[in-house]
Design an enzyme around this catalytic site. Structure first.
Site, mmCIF file in Angstrom:
data_model
loop_
_atom_site.group_PDB
_atom_site.id
_atom_site.type_symbol
_atom_site.label_atom_id
_atom_site.label_comp_id
_atom_site.label_asym_id
_atom_site.label_seq_id
_atom_site.Cartn_x
_atom_site.Cartn_y
_atom_site.Cartn_z
ATOM 1 N N ARG A 182 5.733 31.551 24.601
ATOM 2 C CA ARG A 182 5.873 30.253 25.249
ATOM 3 C C ARG A 182 5.790 30.378 26.774
ATOM 4 O O ARG A 182 6.185 31.386 27.338
ATOM 5 C CB ARG A 182 7.189 29.586 24.833
ATOM 6 N N CYS B 52 29.465 48.032 54.934
ATOM 7 C CA CYS B 52 29.783 48.326 53.529
ATOM 8 C C CYS B 52 31.197 48.892 53.408
ATOM 9 O O CYS B 52 31.545 49.856 54.082
ATOM 10 C CB CYS B 52 28.761 49.324 52.976
ATOM 11 N N HIS C 179 24.325 55.190 50.921
ATOM 12 C CA HIS C 179 24.362 53.783 50.532
ATOM 13 C C HIS C 179 23.101 53.337 49.778
ATOM 14 O O HIS C 179 23.152 52.424 48.950
ATOM 15 C CB HIS C 179 24.521 52.948 51.810
ATOM 16 N N SER D 180 28.628 43.018 43.803
ATOM 17 C CA SER D 180 28.747 42.496 45.159
ATOM 18 C C SER D 180 28.285 43.509 46.202
ATOM 19 O O SER D 180 28.096 43.171 47.352
ATOM 20 C CB SER D 180 30.204 42.102 45.430
ATOM 21 N N HIS E 33 26.062 49.743 47.121
ATOM 22 C CA HIS E 33 26.464 51.150 47.245
ATOM 23 C C HIS E 33 26.675 51.749 45.847
ATOM 24 O O HIS E 33 27.327 51.134 45.019
ATOM 25 C CB HIS E 33 27.755 51.259 48.069
ATOM 26 N N HIS F 55 28.185 53.008 42.894
ATOM 27 C CA HIS F 55 29.581 53.169 42.491
ATOM 28 C C HIS F 55 29.799 52.586 41.109
ATOM 29 O O HIS F 55 28.966 51.850 40.590
ATOM 30 C CB HIS F 55 30.510 52.464 43.486
ATOM 31 N N GLN G 288 33.234 51.299 38.293
ATOM 32 C CA GLN G 288 34.645 50.946 38.223
ATOM 33 C C GLN G 288 35.259 51.601 36.996
ATOM 34 O O GLN G 288 34.571 51.850 36.004
ATOM 35 C CB GLN G 288 34.804 49.430 38.140
#
Ligand code: ZN
Ligand code: ZN
Ligand code: ZN
Length: 351
Positions: free
Chosen positions: A29, A50, A114, A162, A165, A167, A169
């Site tokens: 589609r 940062c 970074h 957000s 860098h 990383h 969690q």
């Protein structure tokens, strides 16, 4: 190759005990919806703004050390806290239930640079991350009130990350969260019913000759990367250890290298697919740290990338998917074939 499964059908996810609707004909589609922003690669190795770069101040007032390898710290704005008062204003209705929720939320920087991502880090650099994950897991496992450790990475603005860098969690909780709890139940049920591990059996089925290994993206000596039979996201992937074990501390030295190798190769293929820094949420599912034995649990990682047909067109989980059940357009076999065709040399070489 002959096109199979090109008609609407639903597939069973034995790990989550749920169905996914597969509608391959829908990719024909025309697309008139949102086209997102192509994530432009950046070469900025240090960003003074940062909060994860070495030496910088964080919003909470703390300053990062001038770290040269891995750096982890307790999240300044943690969703969970080690001390949570008991719920005192409990409503009278048994339908309105609340419980205190304790936890620890940490952030772990993969690298001081970074501009890097897992895909553009070297295998030895990723191996250092694997070692750090293992250390963090052991440390959290040592706290008797922690019942589960969730390591995860949100990559790219499209997934709500957000900060670019490199990383991840690490949220550890005083309870087993819903996704691993459901998978623990499915794995236990399979073990009770068959005497075998669910993911060992699944891996054997995928690697069997008659299946033509059409959902396998690649494998090394210790890990298999595949688009699972039940994948919901277009290019969803599952990384499964070939040996049966439950958590990071059980990996031997070779397997730790094997995991680093598999992570590098999978994320590089993802980036090369649309020549973009491929967004995703990834995370490891490991045996709960609740003090019990978990012979049913098989170590694995899920990758949930949102992109569907280009660096800018993503899949949305809306409508029927929110109200009915998840649905996908391209088949897992097509997705695996496209990822197999991608190079393991990153399209954007590191200087
Ligand atoms: Zn940074
Ligand atoms: Zn197993
Ligand atoms: Zn899982």
């Amino acid at each position: 190759m002959e096109k199979k499964w090109q008609y609407p059908h639903r597939r069973w996810n034995p790990l989550r005990q749920s169905w996914v609707l597969v509608s391959p004909h829908r990719t024909q589609r025309p697309w008139q919806g949102e086209t997102g922003q192509k994530a432009a690669p950046s070469d900025v190795a240090y960003d003074p703004q940062c909060y994860l770069c070495p030496g910088n101040k964080r919003a909470g007032g703390a300053a990062n050390p001038s770290y040269e390898g891995i750096f982890s710290f307790v999240n300044d704005y943690a969703a969970l806290l080690p001390d949570s008062p008991s719920v005192t204003d409990q409503p009278a209705s048994p339908l309105l239930v609340a419980e205190p929720a304790r936890g620890l939320c940490k952030v772990l920087c993969f690298h001081p640079d970074h501009s890097l991502t897992l895909a553009r880090m070297t295998q030895p650099e990723i191996r250092r991350v694997v070692d750090a994950w293992t250390r963090e897991f052991k440390e959290l496992d040592g706290l008797d009130w922690i019942e589960y450790v969730q390591i995860f990475e949100n990559r790219g603005a499209m997934m709500g990350a957000s900060n670019p860098h490199p990383h991840c969690q690490i949220w550890s909780t005083g309870f087993v969260p819903d996704e691993p709890a459901a998978e623990a139940e499915a794995q236990s049920e399979h073990m009770v019913r068959t005497g075998h591990c669910l993911l060992c059996d699944y891996l054997a089925a995928e690697r069997a000759e008659q299946a033509a290994q059409e959902r396998i993206i690649f494998e090394n000596e210790h890990f298999v990367a595949l688009v699972p039979w039940w994948a919901t996201w277009p290019f969803e992937a599952l990384l499964v250890s070939r040996r049966h074990f439950g958590a990071l501390p059980e990996l031997n030295d070779d397997e730790q290298d094997g995991l680093a190798d598999a992570l590098k190769r999978l994320t590089t293929r993802f980036d090369n697919l649309f020549e973009t820094s491929f967004p995703y949420t990834m995370g490891f599912h490991q045996s709960p740290t609740d003090g019990g034995a978990h012979p049913e649990w098989h170590f694995h990682a899920h990758f949930y990338p949102p992109l569907l047909r280009s660096a800018t067109v993503r899949k949305f989980m809306v409508g029927f998917e929110m109200l009915g059940m998840p649905q996908r357009d391209i088949t897992p076999e097509d997705a695996a074939q496209r990822l197999r065709a991608c190079s393991e040399e990153h399209f954007w070489p590191r200087r």
